[in-house]
Design a protein around this motif. Structure first.
Motif, short mmCIF file in Angstrom:
data_model
loop_
_atom_site.label_atom_id
_atom_site.label_comp_id
_atom_site.label_asym_id
_atom_site.label_seq_id
_atom_site.Cartn_x
_atom_site.Cartn_y
_atom_site.Cartn_z
N TRP A 133 30.49 6.98 -2.27
CA TRP A 133 29.05 6.79 -2.06
C TRP A 133 28.53 7.71 -0.96
CZ3 TRP A 133 27.47 5.27 2.79
CH2 TRP A 133 28.44 4.72 3.62
N LYS A 134 29.45 8.27 -0.16
CA LYS A 134 29.04 9.15 0.92
C LYS A 134 28.76 10.57 0.43
CE LYS A 134 31.49 6.76 4.67
NZ LYS A 134 32.52 6.91 5.74
N ILE A 135 29.40 10.96 -0.67
CA ILE A 135 29.27 12.32 -1.17
C ILE A 135 28.87 12.27 -2.63
CG2 ILE A 135 30.39 14.57 -1.39
CD1 ILE A 135 32.47 13.62 0.59
N THR A 136 27.60 12.42 -2.92
CA THR A 136 27.12 12.39 -4.30
C THR A 136 26.37 13.65 -4.69
OG1 THR A 136 25.08 11.25 -3.62
CG2 THR A 136 26.96 9.87 -4.27
N THR A 137 25.92 14.44 -3.69
CA THR A 137 25.17 15.67 -3.97
C THR A 137 25.71 16.80 -3.09
OG1 THR A 137 23.48 15.38 -2.25
CG2 THR A 137 23.12 14.25 -4.37
N PRO A 138 25.37 18.06 -3.39
CA PRO A 138 25.79 19.18 -2.53
C PRO A 138 25.34 19.03 -1.08
CG PRO A 138 25.06 20.02 -4.64
CD PRO A 138 24.76 18.54 -4.65
N GLU A 139 24.18 18.43 -0.86
CA GLU A 139 23.71 18.21 0.51
C GLU A 139 24.71 17.37 1.30
OE1 GLU A 139 21.25 19.43 2.09
OE2 GLU A 139 19.72 20.08 0.67
N ASP A 140 25.33 16.39 0.63
CA ASP A 140 26.31 15.52 1.29
C ASP A 140 27.58 16.28 1.67
OD1 ASP A 140 24.58 13.37 0.92
OD2 ASP A 140 25.42 12.92 -1.06
N ILE A 141 27.91 17.33 0.89
CA ILE A 141 29.13 18.10 1.17
C ILE A 141 29.07 18.70 2.56
CG2 ILE A 141 30.50 20.09 0.48
CD1 ILE A 141 29.65 19.60 -2.38
N ILE A 142 27.93 19.27 2.93
CA ILE A 142 27.79 19.90 4.24
C ILE A 142 28.02 18.89 5.35
CG2 ILE A 142 26.20 21.12 5.76
CD1 ILE A 142 24.82 22.20 3.23
N ASN A 143 27.38 17.74 5.25
CA ASN A 143 27.54 16.71 6.28
C ASN A 143 28.98 16.23 6.36
OD1 ASN A 143 24.77 16.81 6.81
ND2 ASN A 143 24.32 15.29 5.23
N HIS A 144 29.63 16.12 5.19
CA HIS A 144 31.02 15.64 5.15
C HIS A 144 31.99 16.62 5.79
CE1 HIS A 144 34.76 13.93 3.72
NE2 HIS A 144 35.04 15.04 3.06
N LEU A 145 31.85 17.90 5.46
CA LEU A 145 32.78 18.89 5.96
C LEU A 145 32.60 19.16 7.46
CD1 LEU A 145 32.86 21.51 3.06
CD2 LEU A 145 34.42 19.63 3.49
N LEU A 146 31.38 19.02 7.95
CA LEU A 146 31.12 19.31 9.36
C LEU A 146 31.19 18.09 10.26
CD1 LEU A 146 28.17 21.87 9.09
CD2 LEU A 146 30.62 22.31 9.33
N SER A 147 31.42 16.91 9.66
CA SER A 147 31.46 15.70 10.49
C SER A 147 32.80 15.60 11.20
CB SER A 147 31.28 14.46 9.62
OG SER A 147 32.31 14.35 8.64
#
Length: 240
Positions: free
Chosen positions: A226-240
């Motif tokens: 549920w945290k990663i559903t769109t490309p926008e979420d990928i950026i936040n996930h990888l940089l967190s």
């Protein structure tokens, strides 16, 4: 042993700072930076005199980040580039196309299959893959599991014993080529297809034998996170 002996003392940073400032030789104190709302004042000391200079936040930021950061030449597939203390993060988009892959233990072992569009990302020494529908990149697109084995549930790629370069503009293309040239096996082949949930390899063989022109988008499985559903979420996930 008394449990209280394991409790760290609370440090009063204000007192420590005052003590340090009081013991700094005046000759070593070259200046001060005064922080105001939206403005900075630099106080420079020259002998017994002081000079005052107003600085913008942009000027202060430039002074503290004086090292130039450049990505190098980016490929036409690169849609996002970033850098943090751990290194570079790059996201690439590849439109739907056919790939030749090798699946160990299958007959035929080398097959040509159509694949959906992919988002390929590198962060440090780890690389990730997601599938998306359509032929054009959209930042709000739904992410799907790539219809391939050897990819973990978090979309990170299992490269086996291959040694990977740290992600950079110069190396990510080489890692992409290595991914397709390396043989696949049946590991992590479950849950990647709606029609063949037990083994995505069976779906790939079927597409090869039927000479399918495109991967059926209805067969793609949405990512579960549920945290990663769109490309926008990928950026936040990888940089967190």
């Amino acid at each position: 042993m008394n449990a209280d002996t394991n409790i760290l003392p609370i440090i009063n940073l204000e007192n420590v700072s005052q003590i340090l400032l009081a013991n700094i030789p005046q000759d070593d104190l070259l200046g001060q930076l005064i922080i105001l709302k939206g403005q900075f004042i630099l106080v420079e000391r020259e002998g017994k005199e002081s000079k005052y200079k107003f600085l913008s936040p942009e000027a202060v930021e430039k002074a503290f980040t004086s090292k130039t950061a450049a990505s190098g030449w980016l490929s036409s597939n690169t849609i996002w580039w970033g850098k943090n203390p751990e290194g570079e993060t790059i996201i690439q988009f590849y439109s739907p196309q056919k790939y030749q892959i090798q699946i160990m233990g299958q007959e035929p072992e080398v097959i040509t299959v159509p694949m959906p569009a992919f988002l390929f990302a590198g962060c440090g020494s780890r690389y990730y893959l997601w599938a998306v529908k359509g032929r054009v990149f959209k930042p709000d697109a739904q992410l799907y599991k790539p219809p391939l084995p050897n990819i973990w549930d978090d979309s990170s790629i299992c490269f086996g014993g291959n040694s990977l370069s740290k992600c950079s503009a110069a190396s990510i293309g080489q890692v992409w080529d290595l991914f397709w040239k390396s043989p696949f096996n049946k590991d992590l082949s479950q849950g990647k297809s709606k029609t063949h949930p037990d083994n995505i390899c069976n779906q790939l063989i079927k597409l090869h034998e039927s000479k399918a022109k495109s991967y059926p988008s209805s067969d793609l499985v949405p990512v579960h996170s549920w945290k990663i559903t769109t490309p926008e979420d990928i950026i936040n996930h990888l940089l967190s």
